[in-house]
Design an enzyme around this catalytic site. Structure first.
Site, PDB file in Angstrom:
ATOM      1  N   GLY A   1       0.781  -1.226   0.000  1.00  0.00           N
ATOM      2  CA  GLY A   1       0.000   0.000   0.000  1.00  0.00           C
ATOM      3  C   GLY A   1       0.815   1.280   0.000  1.00  0.00           C
ATOM      4  O   GLY A   1       0.262   2.363  -0.135  1.00  0.00           O
ATOM      5  N   GLU A   2       2.133   1.164   0.170  1.00  0.00           N
ATOM      6  CA  GLU A   2       2.956   2.370   0.148  1.00  0.00           C
ATOM      7  C   GLU A   2       2.994   2.975  -1.250  1.00  0.00           C
ATOM      8  O   GLU A   2       2.825   2.280  -2.256  1.00  0.00           O
ATOM      9  CB  GLU A   2       4.379   2.036   0.611  1.00  0.00           C
TER      10      GLU A   2
ATOM     11  N   ASP B   1     -27.843  27.549   4.240  1.00  0.00           N
ATOM     12  CA  ASP B   1     -27.616  27.766   5.665  1.00  0.00           C
ATOM     13  C   ASP B   1     -27.077  29.175   5.861  1.00  0.00           C
ATOM     14  O   ASP B   1     -26.771  29.895   4.901  1.00  0.00           O
ATOM     15  CB  ASP B   1     -26.649  26.726   6.256  1.00  0.00           C
TER      16      ASP B   1
ATOM     17  N   LYS C   1     -31.700  26.087   9.322  1.00  0.00           N
ATOM     18  CA  LYS C   1     -31.690  24.657   9.618  1.00  0.00           C
ATOM     19  C   LYS C   1     -30.869  24.393  10.872  1.00  0.00           C
ATOM     20  O   LYS C   1     -30.112  25.244  11.335  1.00  0.00           O
ATOM     21  CB  LYS C   1     -31.097  23.870   8.437  1.00  0.00           C
TER      22      LYS C   1
ATOM     23  N   ASP D   1     -22.297  16.857  -0.454  1.00  0.00           N
ATOM     24  CA  ASP D   1     -21.699  15.612   0.025  1.00  0.00           C
ATOM     25  C   ASP D   1     -22.718  14.481  -0.107  1.00  0.00           C
ATOM     26  O   ASP D   1     -22.852  13.874  -1.156  1.00  0.00           O
ATOM     27  CB  ASP D   1     -21.222  15.793   1.459  1.00  0.00           C
TER      28      ASP D   1
ATOM     29  N   ALA E   1     -25.916  14.956   0.096  1.00  0.00           N
ATOM     30  CA  ALA E   1     -27.078  15.615  -0.530  1.00  0.00           C
ATOM     31  C   ALA E   1     -28.337  15.598   0.338  1.00  0.00           C
ATOM     32  O   ALA E   1     -29.393  16.054  -0.106  1.00  0.00           O
ATOM     33  CB  ALA E   1     -27.385  15.016  -1.902  1.00  0.00           C
TER      34      ALA E   1
ATOM     35  N   THR F   1     -29.024  17.391   3.082  1.00  0.00           N
ATOM     36  CA  THR F   1     -29.411  18.776   3.376  1.00  0.00           C
ATOM     37  C   THR F   1     -30.042  19.424   2.161  1.00  0.00           C
ATOM     38  O   THR F   1     -31.084  20.083   2.238  1.00  0.00           O
ATOM     39  CB  THR F   1     -28.170  19.581   3.805  1.00  0.00           C
TER      40      THR F   1
END
Length: 338
Positions: free
Chosen positions: A55-56, A187, A210, A240, A242, A244
């Site tokens: 994984g390196e 918001d 909100k 992100d 969705a 909201t």
């Protein structure tokens, strides 16, 4: 643009204003990198990202960068940790290879939502990312619509935070040509962004009130402003999960809005986001390409606009020591009016 062949490897050497410049793209957004290269007329140089069995990550830079002004394109989107490590390793490699300057083009700044301590024992990871970039050897950072403007203060090197508002607003102004529009901030924190957007469209502003009982979950309490009979455009920096956005869109329809559009800079689209958007009352979601969308995250409802030309011109202005603000005359003009 000059190309020379050294031991069978083509070395793309761009001369801009008498300076040697190289442009590299890591793995997060190759499509955007091509747009930036096209807009700046600087060919992408070759760098291989190597992943080992454990994984390196390592990086192999095939071109000489000694004495060059180097630009590296990398959004730290999902998988964020891998993309952050790729970037840090690349910057370290460039610094050790005697690059003259290293500028990181990070259209999407991962971990930007961890910009403060909301509870007593939480990290400020956005600051940690800034520290690591500087320690690695970065000389300058370019971002698009940082989630929190104060992240600029986390750096002791130059950082440019470019707005995507003109690009998104122009789409609605000149392509969609909508009338009777109201711009909606989802918001209180996004009011400044929405106000600039509203000024460009010459439209009134409304705000969604909100509360967020837990991360990635929001409940609409009230709508501040008149949306009845109007076409609503919700403006945000990140979509992100969705949740909201979809809840706010439904509230706008229930309050009398005839149509709801959404505009956002960063299309994170985590988890159930695409299904939620497809099933929602939102008729179109307009985003930029700061994050590359895989096929499974594309939808007929989603329109993606490229920031490549903007970033390409920014590179040329930086190399030529010209004011970058010239690229943003339009947004600057509107900000002065607000």
């Amino acid at each position: 643009m000059k190309a020379r062949e050294i031991e069978g490897v083509v070395d793309y050497m761009s001369i801009v204003d008498g300076k040697k410049v190289k442009l590299f793209a890591l793995s997060s957004n190759k499509a955007l990198a091509q747009e930036i290269a096209k807009a700046s007329n600087i060919e992408l140089s070759s760098a291989e990202v190597v992943r080992f069995a454990d994984g390196e990550i390592s990086v192999n830079i095939e071109d000489s960068v000694r004495g060059h002004d180097v630009f590296v394109i990398q959004s730290t989107s999902a998988p964020a940790n891998e993309h952050v490590m790729e970037l840090l390793i690349m910057v370290d490699a460039l610094k050790r290879a005697s690059a003259k300057t290293i500028t990181v083009l990070m259209p999407y700044y991962g971990y930007s939502r961890q910009d403060r301590k909301a509870k007593s024992r939480q990290p400020i990871t956005a600051k940690l990312i800034a520290d690591m970039l500087q320690v690695a050897g970065t000389d300058r950072v370019i971002c698009i619509d940082l989630h929190a403007a104060q992240i600029q203060g986390f750096f002791n090197i130059p950082i440019d935070n470019f707005p995507a508002s003109p690009l998104l607003a122009d789409y609605f102004l000149y392509t969609k040509k909508l009338s009777n529009v109201v711009v909606v901030s989802p918001d209180h924190g996004g009011v400044t962004r929405a106000r600039i957007f509203a000024r460009i469209l010459d439209a009134p502003l409304a705000i969604i009130d909100k509360r967020r009982p837990e991360p990635n979950k929001a409940e609409v309490q009230n709508i501040i402003g008149d949306v009845a009979g109007k076409v609503a455009i919700m403006v945000d920096d990140i979509i992100d999960t969705a949740g909201t956005l979809v809840a706010a869109a439904q509230a706008l329809i229930e309050a009398g809005a005839v149509k709801v559009y959404a505009a956002a800079t960063h299309a994170v689209f985590s988890g159930p986001a695409i299904d939620r958007l497809n099933d929602s009352v939102i008729c179109e979601i307009v985003v930029t390409d700061t994050i590359q969308l895989p096929e499974e995250k594309k939808s007929p409802k989603i329109t993606q606009l490229s920031i490549g030309p903007l970033l390409g011109q920014s590179i040329l202005h930086i190399v030529k020591d010209e004011p970058i603000s010239q690229i943003f005359d339009k947004i600057t003009h509107h900000e002065k009016e607000v």
